[in-house]
Design a protein around this motif. Structure first.
Motif, PDB file in Angstrom:
ATOM      1  N   ASN A  55       0.673  -0.988  -0.013  1.00 45.82           N
ATOM      2  CA  ASN A  55       0.034  -0.025   0.018  1.00 45.82           C
ATOM      3  C   ASN A  55       0.893   1.183   0.084  1.00 45.82           C
ATOM      4  O   ASN A  55       0.570   2.346  -0.670  1.00 45.82           O
ATOM      5  N   LEU A  60      -0.876   4.139  -1.906  1.00 45.76           N
ATOM      6  CA  LEU A  60      -2.431   3.960  -1.392  1.00 45.76           C
ATOM      7  C   LEU A  60      -2.435   4.281  -0.032  1.00 45.76           C
ATOM      8  O   LEU A  60      -3.692   4.418   0.783  1.00 45.76           O
ATOM      9  N   LEU A  86      -0.141  10.765  -9.347  1.00 40.46           N
ATOM     10  CA  LEU A  86       1.047  10.040  -9.447  1.00 40.46           C
ATOM     11  C   LEU A  86       0.990   8.730  -9.507  1.00 40.46           C
ATOM     12  O   LEU A  86       1.270   7.938 -10.376  1.00 40.46           O
ATOM     13  N   ARG A  87       0.043   8.320  -8.681  1.00 38.14           N
ATOM     14  CA  ARG A  87      -0.482   6.644  -8.529  1.00 38.14           C
ATOM     15  C   ARG A  87      -0.859   6.378 -10.009  1.00 38.14           C
ATOM     16  O   ARG A  87      -0.531   5.267 -10.583  1.00 38.14           O
ATOM     17  N   GLY A  88      -1.814   6.965 -10.340  1.00 38.03           N
ATOM     18  CA  GLY A  88      -2.460   6.899 -11.779  1.00 38.03           C
ATOM     19  C   GLY A  88      -1.550   6.742 -12.896  1.00 38.03           C
ATOM     20  O   GLY A  88      -1.956   5.898 -13.832  1.00 38.03           O
ATOM     21  N   ARG A  89      -0.664   7.728 -12.885  1.00 38.27           N
ATOM     22  CA  ARG A  89       0.008   7.995 -14.098  1.00 38.27           C
ATOM     23  C   ARG A  89       1.453   7.117 -13.954  1.00 38.27           C
ATOM     24  O   ARG A  89       1.867   6.790 -15.160  1.00 38.27           O
ATOM     25  N   ARG A  90       1.943   6.630 -12.887  1.00 40.53           N
ATOM     26  CA  ARG A  90       3.287   6.288 -12.816  1.00 40.53           C
ATOM     27  C   ARG A  90       3.454   4.823 -12.339  1.00 40.53           C
ATOM     28  O   ARG A  90       4.242   4.271 -12.252  1.00 40.53           O
ATOM     29  N   PHE A  93      -0.832  -1.187 -11.620  1.00 37.06           N
ATOM     30  CA  PHE A  93      -1.311  -2.363 -10.563  1.00 37.06           C
ATOM     31  C   PHE A  93      -1.871  -3.534 -11.292  1.00 37.06           C
ATOM     32  O   PHE A  93      -2.471  -3.611 -12.241  1.00 37.06           O
ATOM     33  N   PHE A  95      -3.495  -7.153  -9.751  1.00 36.84           N
ATOM     34  CA  PHE A  95      -3.993  -7.675  -8.467  1.00 36.84           C
ATOM     35  C   PHE A  95      -4.321  -9.312  -8.735  1.00 36.84           C
ATOM     36  O   PHE A  95      -4.492  -9.688  -9.618  1.00 36.84           O
ATOM     37  N   HIS A  99      -9.720  -7.800 -10.854  1.00 32.48           N
ATOM     38  CA  HIS A  99     -10.529  -6.485 -10.498  1.00 32.48           C
ATOM     39  C   HIS A  99     -10.912  -6.186 -11.933  1.00 32.48           C
ATOM     40  O   HIS A  99     -10.707  -4.879 -12.348  1.00 32.48           O
ATOM     41  N   PRO A 113      -7.876   3.041 -17.220  1.00 34.10           N
ATOM     42  CA  PRO A 113      -7.093   3.955 -16.772  1.00 34.10           C
ATOM     43  C   PRO A 113      -7.029   5.216 -17.536  1.00 34.10           C
ATOM     44  O   PRO A 113      -6.733   6.248 -17.073  1.00 34.10           O
ATOM     45  N   ARG A 160      -4.040  -3.400 -18.943  1.00 34.30           N
ATOM     46  CA  ARG A 160      -4.684  -2.315 -18.382  1.00 34.30           C
ATOM     47  C   ARG A 160      -3.490  -1.450 -17.423  1.00 34.30           C
ATOM     48  O   ARG A 160      -3.554  -0.344 -17.386  1.00 34.30           O
TER      49      ARG A 160
ATOM     50  N   VAL B   7       3.795  15.708 -12.571  1.00 37.20           N
ATOM     51  CA  VAL B   7       2.627  14.821 -12.754  1.00 37.20           C
ATOM     52  C   VAL B   7       1.589  15.739 -12.828  1.00 37.20           C
ATOM     53  O   VAL B   7       1.223  16.681 -12.017  1.00 37.20           O
ATOM     54  N   THR B  10      -5.104  14.193 -12.410  1.00 37.85           N
ATOM     55  CA  THR B  10      -5.783  13.538 -13.296  1.00 37.85           C
ATOM     56  C   THR B  10      -7.337  14.068 -13.218  1.00 37.85           C
ATOM     57  O   THR B  10      -7.654  15.040 -12.598  1.00 37.85           O
ATOM     58  N   LEU B 321     -10.522  -0.159  -7.362  1.00 37.15           N
ATOM     59  CA  LEU B 321      -9.435  -0.165  -8.895  1.00 37.15           C
ATOM     60  C   LEU B 321      -9.463   1.173  -9.199  1.00 37.15           C
ATOM     61  O   LEU B 321      -8.421   1.490  -9.855  1.00 37.15           O
ATOM     62  N   SER B 324      -7.159   3.420  -7.870  1.00 37.35           N
ATOM     63  CA  SER B 324      -5.740   3.060  -8.105  1.00 37.35           C
ATOM     64  C   SER B 324      -5.318   3.393  -9.477  1.00 37.35           C
ATOM     65  O   SER B 324      -4.126   3.564  -9.658  1.00 37.35           O
ATOM     66  N   LEU B 325      -6.347   3.666 -10.227  1.00 37.29           N
ATOM     67  CA  LEU B 325      -6.224   4.057 -11.553  1.00 37.29           C
ATOM     68  C   LEU B 325      -5.765   5.573 -11.722  1.00 37.29           C
ATOM     69  O   LEU B 325      -5.750   6.249 -12.731  1.00 37.29           O
ATOM     70  N   GLY B 326      -6.167   6.161 -10.644  1.00 38.52           N
ATOM     71  CA  GLY B 326      -6.083   7.653 -10.535  1.00 38.52           C
ATOM     72  C   GLY B 326      -7.399   8.449 -10.557  1.00 38.52           C
ATOM     73  O   GLY B 326      -7.351   9.610 -10.638  1.00 38.52           O
ATOM     74  N   PRO B 404      -9.056   3.079  -1.165  1.00 40.72           N
ATOM     75  CA  PRO B 404      -8.690   2.119  -1.854  1.00 40.72           C
ATOM     76  C   PRO B 404      -8.090   0.687  -1.372  1.00 40.72           C
ATOM     77  O   PRO B 404      -8.070  -0.186  -1.888  1.00 40.72           O
ATOM     78  N   THR B 405      -7.371   1.301  -0.295  1.00 40.84           N
ATOM     79  CA  THR B 405      -6.463  -0.126   0.444  1.00 40.84           C
ATOM     80  C   THR B 405      -7.687  -1.134   0.844  1.00 40.84           C
ATOM     81  O   THR B 405      -7.425  -2.347   0.915  1.00 40.84           O
TER      82      THR B 405
END
Lengths: 239, 410
Positions: A55, A60, A86-90, A93, A95, A99, A113, A160, B7, B10, B321, B324-326, B404-405
């Motif tokens: 996480n 997260l 940052l999470r979405g672009r770099r 994931f 799982f 998902h 995405p 994805r 960055v 989003t 999800l 996590s995808l932004g 999200p976690t």
């Protein structure tokens, strides 16, 4: 330092404590550097702090102390909005539970995405189809995700994860829901992606999966105990 | 180096929110249909109730404008009538016709109850006389005022009245009883043995339909033959045909015009104005049914809220999800709001169609003209969309709060 030479992951004395009562120290003083193009696996028994570690790496969760630099950017200093970006672009994931949106087609799942990156709609589909091609799923692009096999689903999920061009592929038990034969093909795909220059970090409790990485990190009781430089996968386990 | 360049935040385009919501709704059409059913029924009853009441009241006012709304009647309600005192002056018809808005007016009274003997031949004994025929005294304007339709011949005029001619006009039923169908031969009717030449026969009357059984004699001819009606036993009436919308105004003036010396002697009956009648009908029906429709709509909204909330809990994994995808929390909220709004909108669109079909079907069965106000029909789907949006507020807020976690652990 330019982005190319910057480590993808740079953890400096990272700790994560869940406020009580009783307070739980899930991560303590973790230091880890993952260079660009490296393939690292993280192993550990359940309850070892593996999930917390994942996480934190996935932005997260925020570490309670220490610094975490992703592509040289300190996630702790960012607003929630920028951390999300940052999470979405770099980070891509992958799982254990895939998902996928089961009522949508494979290509629609891969396009998901891009919904949040502001990419023009016309480009999305083409890129998603390219990515499905890359993971060998172009022939099932219009298939409903719910009707794909487990291995196919994980391939679509990997497509994805890759569609936004991430710096890091973050896999959480990627083969946990797959039989060993299907798992091997998925791991083979991850190997291929790594060989094309992608930085990969796999969190697993399966030593067979961990061994495929260039380097394995053992986590136990919230601490990175041993850093094993794993031998390449056993020939008989390969596909 | 400014961070923003490294960055980019989003974002989520409105068109994508709409597309995602529609995709989510269409992914499970069966469930979407059931969810939207409440809104569908609510909006359908809303449109149907408003459409049916406006259609029905439209019919009522059409009926009334035709006939009832243009009729004014005047009655003699004298407390102590004097002997030989007929309430209406001799020139009552002329006085009333001078009022603006009056088309025709006629004074009439029934001749001495059933005392007259009427026959087509002279010298008939009372017991042999034709039964059931009523003798009326009526001023010449009477026939126009009751919208009498002549089958043959003509009615008498003011000259016949003034010269007290012995003439009469027959209602079609009376004519049949007397065996008279043709007035070319100038047949006569004998009332108490006195001959009256038949000038015409009318076969229909929109007002006072019992006049079809009557023998009508000019009022002055009648008084010349039998004297004025006895006040208290036989009441004289006046029937007035007005122009559309003039009934109220005519009603206000008619007493004074007839008897400036004693206006309170008359009771004037004016029709309910069509406007007032429509309002009454609307209030009675609409109030109740609109309440029901509102309840239905509220139940529909609760249904959407409930299903969306269940969907949020069911799709925790998807929410995680997307995060996590932004996707930011507000993006998640936007997804669920758009979905519930889409459900409400689709339900309301189907409901509006159903409501319109209901109104048209009922109108068709009843041979009415369907009346649908665009002000009601066109915004109806939007009302459903707004209800859906409101219903989605709480579930969307819940969804946006999901970490999200938590979500990805599943």
């Amino acid at each position: 330092m330019t982005l190319a030479t910057e480590p993808v992951i740079n953890l400096q004395q990272v700790a994560r404590t869940y406020t009580g009562p009783p307070a739980v120290k899930a991560l303590a003083n973790v230091n880890l550097t993952v260079s660009r193009g490296e393939y690292v696996s993280v192993v550990g028994p359940s309850g070892s702090g593996k999930s917390t570690f994942l996480n934190v790496l996935g932005l997260l969760d925020r570490p309670t102390s220490g610094r975490y630099l992703l592509d040289g950017i300190d996630g702790a200093e960012l607003s929630e909005r920028d951390r999300t970006a940052l999470r979405g672009r770099r980070i891509g994931f992958v799982f254990q539970a895939f998902h996928l949106l089961s009522h949508r087609t494979a290509v629609e799942n891969v396009m998901l995405p891009q919904l949040y990156t502001g990419m023009p709609r016309k480009k999305r589909r083409r890129q998603a189809l390219d990515m499905l091609e890359r993971v060998g799923m172009a022939h099932r692009a219009e298939g409903q995700a719910g009707q794909l096999s487990g291995g196919e689903r994980q391939r679509v999920a990997i497509a994805r994860a890759l569609v936004n061009g991430p710096s890091l592929l973050l896999c959480d038990e990627p083969t946990g829901n797959l039989d060993s034969e299907t798992a091997a093909t998925v791991l083979q795909l991850i190997d291929e992606l790594h060989s094309q220059g992608l930085s990969v970090l796999v969190v697993t409790h399966d030593s067979g999966v961990a061994r495929r990485a260039q380097r394995t990190v053992m986590i136990k009781d919230g601490k990175l105990e041993v850093q094993l430089h794993a031998v390449p996968a056993f020939p008989e386990e390969g596909p | 180096m400014p961070f923003a360049r490294l960055v980019e935040p989003t974002r989520l385009k409105v068109v994508d929110v709409v597309a995602e919501a529609l995709a989510a709704v269409l992914a499970r059409p069966g469930r979407a249909a059931l969810t939207a059913l409440g809104t569908l029924l609510g909006v359908a009853s809303f449109v149907a109730v408003l459409g049916l009441t406006s259609t029905a009241s439209g019919q009522i006012s059409a009926e009334f404008t035709k006939l009832e709304a243009t009729q004014v009647t005047v009655e003699d309600v004298a407390a102590n009538p004097q002997p030989n005192d007929i309430a209406f002056p001799d020139n009552a018809e002329q006085r009333v016709k001078r009022i603006n808005g009056v088309n025709a007016a006629g004074v009439y009274w029934t001749g001495r109850g059933a005392d007259h003997t009427v026959s087509a031949r002279p010298g008939v004994a009372r017991s042999d006389a034709t039964q059931g025929i009523q003798v009326y005294a009526a001023s010449p304007g009477f026939f126009k005022a009751i919208h009498a339709h002549l089958a043959t011949g003509r009615t008498y005029d003011a000259f016949a009245e003034n010269t007290q001619q012995r003439v009469c006009v027959l209602g079609v039923a009376a004519a049949r009883e007397l065996g008279i169908s043709d007035v070319e031969q100038q047949p006569a009717v004998f009332v108490d043995g006195k001959p009256f030449t038949v000038l015409g026969i009318f076969d229909d009357a929109e007002r006072i339909p019992e006049s079809l059984l009557g023998v009508f004699i000019p009022d002055r001819s009648y008084t010349a033959a039998w004297g004025s009606p006895k006040p208290g036993t036989v009441a004289a009436h006046m029937v007035i045909d007005t122009r559309l919308g003039a009934a109220d105004v005519v009603g206000d003036q008619v007493q004074v015009a007839l008897r400036p010396d004693e206006p309170t002697r008359f009771q004037v009956n004016v029709p309910l104005s069509p406007k007032e009648l429509t309002r009454q009908v609307n209030n009675q029906l609409q109030g109740l049914f609109l309440l029901l429709a509102l309840i239905c709509l509220a139940v529909g909204a609760v249904g959407i809220a409930n299903t969306t909330l269940v969907a949020v809990l069911e799709r925790v994994g998807e929410i995680g999800l997307r995060r996590s995808l932004g996707a930011r929390p507000r993006h998640i909220a936007a997804h669920f709001l758009a979905e519930s709004a889409a459900l409400g909108l689709l339900g309301a669109m189907a409901g509006t169609s159903l409501g319109v079909v209901t109104v048209v079907a009922v109108a068709w069965v009843k041979s009415w003209t369907p009346l649908l106000d665009p002000v009601i029909v066109l915004p109806a789907p939007l009302v459903g969309g707004v209800m859906g949006l409101l219903a989605g507020v709480y579930p969307a807020w819940r969804a946006s709060r999901i970490e999200p976690t938590e979500a990805l652990r599943r």
